[in-house]
Write an enzyme that holds these catalytic residues in place. Structure first.
Site, PDB file in Angstrom:
ATOM      1  CG  ASP A  37      14.115 -32.401  60.135  1.00 47.65           C
ATOM      2  OD1 ASP A  37      13.419 -31.356  60.081  1.00 47.65           O
ATOM      3  OD2 ASP A  37      13.631 -33.542  60.044  1.00 47.65           O
ATOM      4  CG  HIS A 241      21.695  -3.095  49.054  1.00 42.48           C
ATOM      5  ND1 HIS A 241      22.946  -3.539  49.393  1.00 42.48           N
ATOM      6  CD2 HIS A 241      21.790  -2.732  47.746  1.00 42.48           C
ATOM      7  CE1 HIS A 241      23.749  -3.452  48.335  1.00 42.48           C
ATOM      8  NE2 HIS A 241      23.060  -2.957  47.327  1.00 42.48           N
ATOM      9  CG  ASP A 258      19.491  -3.905  42.076  1.00 41.14           C
ATOM     10  OD1 ASP A 258      19.785  -4.909  41.408  1.00 41.14           O
ATOM     11  OD2 ASP A 258      20.334  -3.181  42.636  1.00 41.14           O
ATOM     12  CG  ASP A 269      23.535  -6.400  39.947  1.00 41.14           C
ATOM     13  OD1 ASP A 269      22.383  -6.029  40.221  1.00 41.14           O
ATOM     14  OD2 ASP A 269      24.557  -5.991  40.541  1.00 41.14           O
ATOM     15  CG  HIS A 348      25.635   3.427  44.735  1.00 34.94           C
ATOM     16  ND1 HIS A 348      25.906   3.150  43.417  1.00 34.94           N
ATOM     17  CD2 HIS A 348      24.325   3.810  44.774  1.00 34.94           C
ATOM     18  CE1 HIS A 348      24.810   3.342  42.696  1.00 34.94           C
ATOM     19  NE2 HIS A 348      23.836   3.758  43.499  1.00 34.94           N
ATOM     20  CG  HIS A 352      29.328  -4.640  41.654  1.00 38.33           C
ATOM     21  ND1 HIS A 352      28.920  -5.854  41.156  1.00 38.33           N
ATOM     22  CD2 HIS A 352      28.192  -3.922  41.830  1.00 38.33           C
ATOM     23  CE1 HIS A 352      27.597  -5.871  41.058  1.00 38.33           C
ATOM     24  NE2 HIS A 352      27.123  -4.692  41.446  1.00 38.33           N
ATOM     25  CG  HIS A 359      28.561  -6.965  45.313  1.00 40.51           C
ATOM     26  ND1 HIS A 359      28.135  -6.437  46.490  1.00 40.51           N
ATOM     27  CD2 HIS A 359      27.750  -6.429  44.362  1.00 40.51           C
ATOM     28  CE1 HIS A 359      27.099  -5.618  46.275  1.00 40.51           C
ATOM     29  NE2 HIS A 359      26.858  -5.604  44.984  1.00 40.51           N
ATOM     30  CD  GLU A 382      25.408  -1.135  40.627  1.00 39.27           C
ATOM     31  OE1 GLU A 382      24.380  -0.950  41.306  1.00 39.27           O
ATOM     32  OE2 GLU A 382      26.121  -2.138  40.732  1.00 39.27           O
ATOM     33  CE1 TYR A 386      19.328   4.955  44.411  1.00 37.21           C
ATOM     34  CE2 TYR A 386      21.496   6.010  44.447  1.00 37.21           C
ATOM     35  CZ  TYR A 386      20.672   4.978  44.034  1.00 37.21           C
ATOM     36  OH  TYR A 386      21.184   3.981  43.243  1.00 37.21           O
ATOM     37  NE  ARG A 404      20.708   0.261  42.188  1.00 33.92           N
ATOM     38  CZ  ARG A 404      20.062   0.384  43.343  1.00 33.92           C
ATOM     39  NH1 ARG A 404      20.105   1.534  43.991  1.00 33.92           N
ATOM     40  NH2 ARG A 404      19.390  -0.612  43.870  1.00 33.92           N
ATOM     41  CD  GLU A 406      23.140  -3.173  38.901  1.00 30.01           C
ATOM     42  OE1 GLU A 406      22.085  -3.245  39.553  1.00 30.01           O
ATOM     43  OE2 GLU A 406      24.237  -3.568  39.333  1.00 30.01           O
TER      44      GLU A 406
END
Ligand code: GLY
Ligand code: MN
Ligand code: MN
Length: 438
Positions: A37, A241, A258, A269, A348, A352, A359, A382, A386, A404, A406
């Site tokens: 519950d 991620h 991040d 972000d 990447h 965005h 996003h 960003e 890598y 990175r 951003e």
């Protein structure tokens, strides 16, 4: 807190953009059981929140332009005094009208019975087709109920349109009230990143640094991050991620964080990558400053009239040139860009949309072309690099470095405003902050 008027204006704007003879429907996010519950913390669906400000499950909103009994109808849970003792306040039908500005409010249990009357004599129903099987079924059941009565002269809707097509274009352009909330999310996130930089040192665990971030968010009214925090020491930064956040920070490694706060459902972000021990090594600095240059070139392209892809293209150009200079790529820059050779280290995109969702919604292309940036849009910038730890064809000194950087940019009339500007970014600024002298 957003005012009721803000939501009223949004509904009005949406209704003006629906074709004549239409009605729009939107369901709340469901409450989800975690176990037995106990529920997961509730987060309203961003579309539903955007138009209603209503933060409860078991609700359905109707937007019916020109409806004589009122254009905004909210179906929701009835007020239950017993429930109020256990789980606190909920709006009930009265609150739906008084606090949330519904013209009419009905118990959610009456939805199936009342929906046909709401849809009858409308030509078109806008709703998020195909996302919620229960809603799809309810709409069709109501339409069939109307069809069964056509001989009484009533008309059934005959067109069904994806609501997000209209709504997400609207959400893309932030109102001043939304921008104010995004600034709050950005400010809390800047403070949290600064605190994380001060708190990092060899021997601490990634999850301890995550705790510093979450605590700082909460101290500023942000009860939840906008997405799971990425606290990635050393080679973990090469997992884009990474959210395990379980390892010990090592002397000589970088730490990529991040993390962004959510303030009243609006997201920030931010990513920063800094040395665990407070001092970049030579190879870390070279990669870091290359990414920083790429970000500067990308930000330069964030201004009205520039196509969505321009910041990405600018970043790719700087990164590819720099990778050649550092000996990580070989060949002619223009050919390497054409062949997408940079993707080995930069896989990447450069950003965005950002808003209620990290996003965020809104199309990136119009009629097959990257859309031009316009004032009121908010996006992230960003770039990153890598270099996988097992990348055997590069000099070992680069392996396992992931960087990175951003920031969040609001497109203005003149160019852009970086909402996350207050956070150190150059090598000198970061090293000074970590040394306690900034
Ligand atoms: N935090 C996820 C992203 O930067 O897109
Ligand atoms: Mn992002
Ligand atoms: Mn991010």
């Amino acid at each position: 807190m957003l005012q009721m008027n803000e939501f009223r204006r949004r509904r009005k704007h949406l209704m003006q953009r629906l074709e004549k003879g239409s009605v729009a429907l939107l369901a709340s996010a469901p409450a989800r059981i975690r176990n037995r519950d106990t529920e997961y913390p509730y987060r309203q669906h961003s579309d539903f929140f955007y138009l209603t400000g209503f933060n409860e499950p078991d609700a359905l909103a109707v937007f019916a332009p020109g409806r004589t009994q009122g254009e905004f109808v909210l179906f929701c849970r009835e007020f239950d005094p017993e429930k109020a003792i256990w789980t606190g306040k909920h709006a009930g039908l009265e609150g739906a009208r008084e606090t949330f500005g519904a013209d009419e409010a009905f118990p959610i249990g009456e939805l199936d019975q009342r929906l046909p009357e709401i849809l009858e004599n409308r030509d078109r129903v806008y709703f998020p087709i195909g996302y919620d099987a229960a809603l799809d079924g309810r709409v069709m059941a109501a339409v069939n109920e109307i069809r069964a009565r056509v001989r009484t002269g009533v008309r059934a809707p005959y067109e069904f349109v994806a609501l997000e097509h209209v709504l997400h274009e609207q959400r893309l352009f932030k109102t001043p009230a939304e921008i104010a909330l995004m600034r709050k999310a950005a400010e809390a996130s800047v403070l949290a990143h600064k605190r994380a930089m001060r708190a990092s040192r060899p021997g601490r665990y990634e999850y301890e640094i995550e705790a510093e971030l979450l605590h700082e968010f909460a101290l500023h009214g942000c009860r939840s991050p906008a997405y799971p925090c990425i606290v990635a020491g050393g080679k973990n930064a090469c997992v884009l991620h990474y959210t395990e956040n379980s390892e010990r920070l090592q002397d000589g490694d970088l730490l990529l964080i991040d993390a962004g706060a959510e303030y009243e459902n609006y997201a920030a972000d931010i990513t920063r990558t800094f040395p665990v021990n407070g001092k970049y090594s030579e190879s870390q600095r070279l990669i870091y400053e290359l990414v920083l240059d790429a970000q500067a070139a990308a930000i330069e392209e964030v201004r009205p009239g520039r196509p969505w892809i321009a910041p990405h293209d600018a970043a790719v150009k700087v990164l590819t040139k720099g990778l050649v200079k550092l000996g990580l790529l070989e060949g002619q820059v223009s050919k390497l860009i054409k062949d997408e050779a940079y993707k080995k280290f930069y896989m990447h995109r450069t950003g965005h949309w950002l808003g209620l969702d990290v996003h965020d919604v809104g199309p990136y292309k119009i009629d097959g072309e990257w859309r031009p940036l316009e004032p009121g849009m908010v996006l992230t910038v960003e770039p990153g690099l890598y270099i996988a730890p097992d990348c055997s064809d590069v000099d070992p000194k680069w392996r396992g470095i992931g960087v990175r950087i951003e920031d969040d940019a609001l497109v203005t009339q003149e160019g852009c405003e970086i909402l996350t500007q207050g956070l150190p970014k150059t090598v000198a600024e970061i090293e000074a902050l970590m040394a306690g002298s900034a």
